[in-house]
Design an enzyme around this catalytic site. Structure first.
Site, PDB file in Angstrom:
ATOM      1  N   ARG B  51       0.809  -1.222   0.000  1.00  0.00           N
ATOM      2  CA  ARG B  51       0.000   0.000   0.000  1.00  0.00           C
ATOM      3  C   ARG B  51       0.833   1.259   0.000  1.00  0.00           C
ATOM      4  O   ARG B  51       0.584   2.185  -0.765  1.00  0.00           O
ATOM      5  CB  ARG B  51      -0.839   0.075   1.283  1.00  0.00           C
ATOM      6  CG  ARG B  51      -1.955  -0.857   1.346  1.00  0.00           C
ATOM      7  CD  ARG B  51      -2.343  -1.056   2.807  1.00  0.00           C
ATOM      8  NE  ARG B  51      -3.243  -2.172   2.881  1.00  0.00           N
ATOM      9  CZ  ARG B  51      -4.538  -2.089   2.629  1.00  0.00           C
ATOM     10  NH1 ARG B  51      -5.079  -0.926   2.343  1.00  0.00           N
ATOM     11  NH2 ARG B  51      -5.283  -3.149   2.672  1.00  0.00           N
ATOM     12  N   THR B  52       1.796   1.295   0.899  1.00  0.00           N
ATOM     13  CA  THR B  52       2.600   2.511   1.019  1.00  0.00           C
ATOM     14  C   THR B  52       3.431   2.730  -0.247  1.00  0.00           C
ATOM     15  O   THR B  52       3.533   3.842  -0.760  1.00  0.00           O
ATOM     16  CB  THR B  52       3.510   2.424   2.257  1.00  0.00           C
ATOM     17  OG1 THR B  52       2.689   2.165   3.390  1.00  0.00           O
ATOM     18  CG2 THR B  52       4.267   3.710   2.483  1.00  0.00           C
ATOM     19  N   LYS B  80      22.791  -8.842  -0.106  1.00  0.00           N
ATOM     20  CA  LYS B  80      24.226  -9.144  -0.210  1.00  0.00           C
ATOM     21  C   LYS B  80      25.009  -8.403   0.871  1.00  0.00           C
ATOM     22  O   LYS B  80      26.236  -8.348   0.839  1.00  0.00           O
ATOM     23  CB  LYS B  80      24.749  -8.738  -1.588  1.00  0.00           C
ATOM     24  CG  LYS B  80      24.053  -9.430  -2.745  1.00  0.00           C
ATOM     25  CD  LYS B  80      24.790  -9.166  -4.063  1.00  0.00           C
ATOM     26  CE  LYS B  80      23.917  -9.430  -5.266  1.00  0.00           C
ATOM     27  NZ  LYS B  80      23.116  -8.246  -5.648  1.00  0.00           N
ATOM     28  N   ARG B 101      11.510   2.393   3.107  1.00  0.00           N
ATOM     29  CA  ARG B 101      10.849   1.585   4.123  1.00  0.00           C
ATOM     30  C   ARG B 101      11.873   0.586   4.631  1.00  0.00           C
ATOM     31  O   ARG B 101      12.559  -0.048   3.817  1.00  0.00           O
ATOM     32  CB  ARG B 101       9.690   0.820   3.465  1.00  0.00           C
ATOM     33  CG  ARG B 101       9.007  -0.174   4.367  1.00  0.00           C
ATOM     34  CD  ARG B 101       7.959   0.521   5.197  1.00  0.00           C
ATOM     35  NE  ARG B 101       6.974  -0.376   5.733  1.00  0.00           N
ATOM     36  CZ  ARG B 101       5.731   0.000   6.020  1.00  0.00           C
ATOM     37  NH1 ARG B 101       5.336   1.241   5.776  1.00  0.00           N
ATOM     38  NH2 ARG B 101       4.892  -0.841   6.545  1.00  0.00           N
ATOM     39  N   HIS B 129       6.301   6.780  10.955  1.00  0.00           N
ATOM     40  CA  HIS B 129       5.682   6.595   9.640  1.00  0.00           C
ATOM     41  C   HIS B 129       5.012   7.932   9.314  1.00  0.00           C
ATOM     42  O   HIS B 129       3.795   8.047   9.295  1.00  0.00           O
ATOM     43  CB  HIS B 129       4.668   5.449   9.719  1.00  0.00           C
ATOM     44  CG  HIS B 129       4.163   4.986   8.379  1.00  0.00           C
ATOM     45  ND1 HIS B 129       4.641   5.474   7.192  1.00  0.00           N
ATOM     46  CD2 HIS B 129       3.220   4.075   8.068  1.00  0.00           C
ATOM     47  CE1 HIS B 129       4.002   4.873   6.202  1.00  0.00           C
ATOM     48  NE2 HIS B 129       3.132   4.023   6.702  1.00  0.00           N
TER      49      HIS B 129
END
Ligand code: ZN
Lengths: 143, 304
Positions: B51-52, B80, B101, B129
């Site tokens: 969604r974000t 990695k 995120r 957030h």
């Protein structure tokens, strides 16, 4: 106060009893060649008991770290056997690379080569928070 | 260079200006269709949050820009072992702005220290957030015409709900806002937040049951209460229905209540409430896109 034996150096006074070794460690005094005296549990009118550290050389001292470990200490600067300055310390606004964040969810747990920064959040309570995750570092754990 | 890491880094004047910008985009979307032409947003999602991510990508596309990036750590250099600082220095060579995120708290703060372009925190673990809070604020202002002088109910898991903490921190800076906190004993707001509200003189009332207070609310912000969070089964059974918004509770509420939810929901708002005009959680999703557009514009205008 008694500064006997010190010609050029420091007398770190009013250390909370029991914290002298912590300061010895964090200031890196173990790596010095000059004479360093640690006096534990000295009698103090104001504090009951206190620790004192005497350093017989004017080495650079990180007053921020010292203020973080114990904001109540006084640092007497001695030159030619005379006290030329007396500094009262306070909790620094930031401490860098002294404490590490204990929050397992914090980015500092996995990111290499970044500074571990704590910011003073409450001067009265002496609370520091991690710059990254803002989790508080409790004082009794310090440093 | 400006970043959006934590909503409280931005003054209420700046947040109001972002909301004005979002209102303007909503009123005249065509005027902004080329605003970010040839600009690129990198969406660096170290954990999936569809969604974000879609909201950020839609925001950039609607401004005429482009998007690149990854949508989970497994498909990225992070798998990695590349550090956040190296990743943003690399990505900053291609992109004009970064939305990040990350499951670790504070990762976007690290990114901002090293990035040559503005960084937006798109969620860092349980910490912040801010673009969700921007969506919440715009929805409140568009529904109520103001962000001050409101009685705001926060319901559900108030201990772990970062969107709750962030919205409270943001709204407490507006005059005459008071909070009614509705949660089980074990899921009350954390002590530091209560202390911060007390220092600012923000009135707080803490109760266990939604039905006791719903008539007094201007805003109701719902969040989910997970069964595992309760200390004992008896409390869970006694209280679980108190944290589910259904048409019966809505009949007790004011005619102009605004119901918000950060989504996704599970069962804490019954679907029968969705058609009630007071249910604004899907408008909130749309407003989130507009606030992200306003934010991208603001951050890139500041770097010109
Ligand atoms: Zn941390």
């Amino acid at each position: 106060m008694n500064i006997d034996g010190i010609q050029n150096g420091y007398v770190i006074d009013h250390i909370h009893a029991g914290k002298a070794m912590l300061i010895y460690h964090y200031l890196g005094l173990d790596r010095l060649d000059c004479s360093v005296a640690i006096i534990k549990n000295a009698k103090s009118q104001r504090m009951g008991r206190k620790d004192i550290i005497k350093i017989d050389e004017l080495i650079p001292i990180d007053l921020e770290i010292l203020g973080y470990i114990d904001p109540h200490v006084t640092v007497n600067i001695i030159r030619d056997g005379e006290r030329i300055d007396k500094k009262h310390l306070a909790l620094p606004e930031r401490v860098v690379n002294v404490i590490r964040c204990k929050n397992p969810r914090c980015i500092t747990q996995i990111e290499q080569d970044i500074e571990h920064v704590f910011v003073l959040a409450d001067r009265d309570k002496g609370t520091y928070r991690c710059l990254y995750c803002e989790v508080a570092h409790r004082n009794e754990e310090k440093p | 260079m400006r970043h959006m890491l934590d909503i409280t880094d931005w003054s209420i004047e700046e947040i109001n200006a972002l909301m004005d910008q979002a209102d303007e985009i909503i009123a005249r979307p065509d005027d902004y269709a080329d605003a970010m032409r040839r600009k690129k947003l990198a969406s660096l999602f170290y954990e999936p949050s569809t969604r974000t991510r879609l909201s950020f990508e839609a925001a950039m596309i609607e401004l005429g820009g482009h998007v690149l990036g990854f949508s989970d750590a497994g498909s990225s250099s992070a798998s990695k072992g590349e550090s956040v600082s190296d990743t943003v220095r690399t990505v900053g060579c291609y992109a004009d702005i970064i939305a990040m995120r990350h499951p670790k708290e504070g990762a976007p703060t690290v990114a901002a220290q090293f990035s040559p372009v503005p960084v937006i925190n798109a969620g860092d673990g349980g910490h912040n957030h801010p673009t969700q809070t921007l969506a919440d604020l715009l929805t409140i202002r568009r529904e109520k015409g103001r962000v001050d002088r409101l009685v705001v109910g926060m319901c559900g898991d108030l201990q772990f709900g970062r969107t709750v903490h962030s919205l409270m921190s943001a709204m407490s800076r507006y005059p005459e806002v008071s909070f009614v906190l509705i949660s089980p004993e074990e899921l009350k707001i954390p002590g530091y937040l209560r202390e911060s509200m007390r220092r600012q003189g923000v009135p707080l009332m803490e109760v266990e049951k939604l039905e006791d207070v719903i008539p007094a609310l201007d805003i109701l912000y719902m969040t989910r209460v997970q069964r595992e969070r309760f200390f004992n089964e008896a409390d869970y059974v006694r209280l679980k229905d108190s944290y589910i918004l259904d048409p019966d509770k809505m009949t007790l509420a004011r005619k102009d209540l605004t119901v918000l939810h950060p989504l996704p929901r599970v069962n804490e708002i019954s679907h029968a409430v969705d058609n009630d005009p007071r249910a604004c959680y899907f408008k909130q999703v749309l407003n989130g896109k507009y606030m992200r557009m306003a934010l991208i514009l603001k951050l890139l205008e500041a770097t010109k």
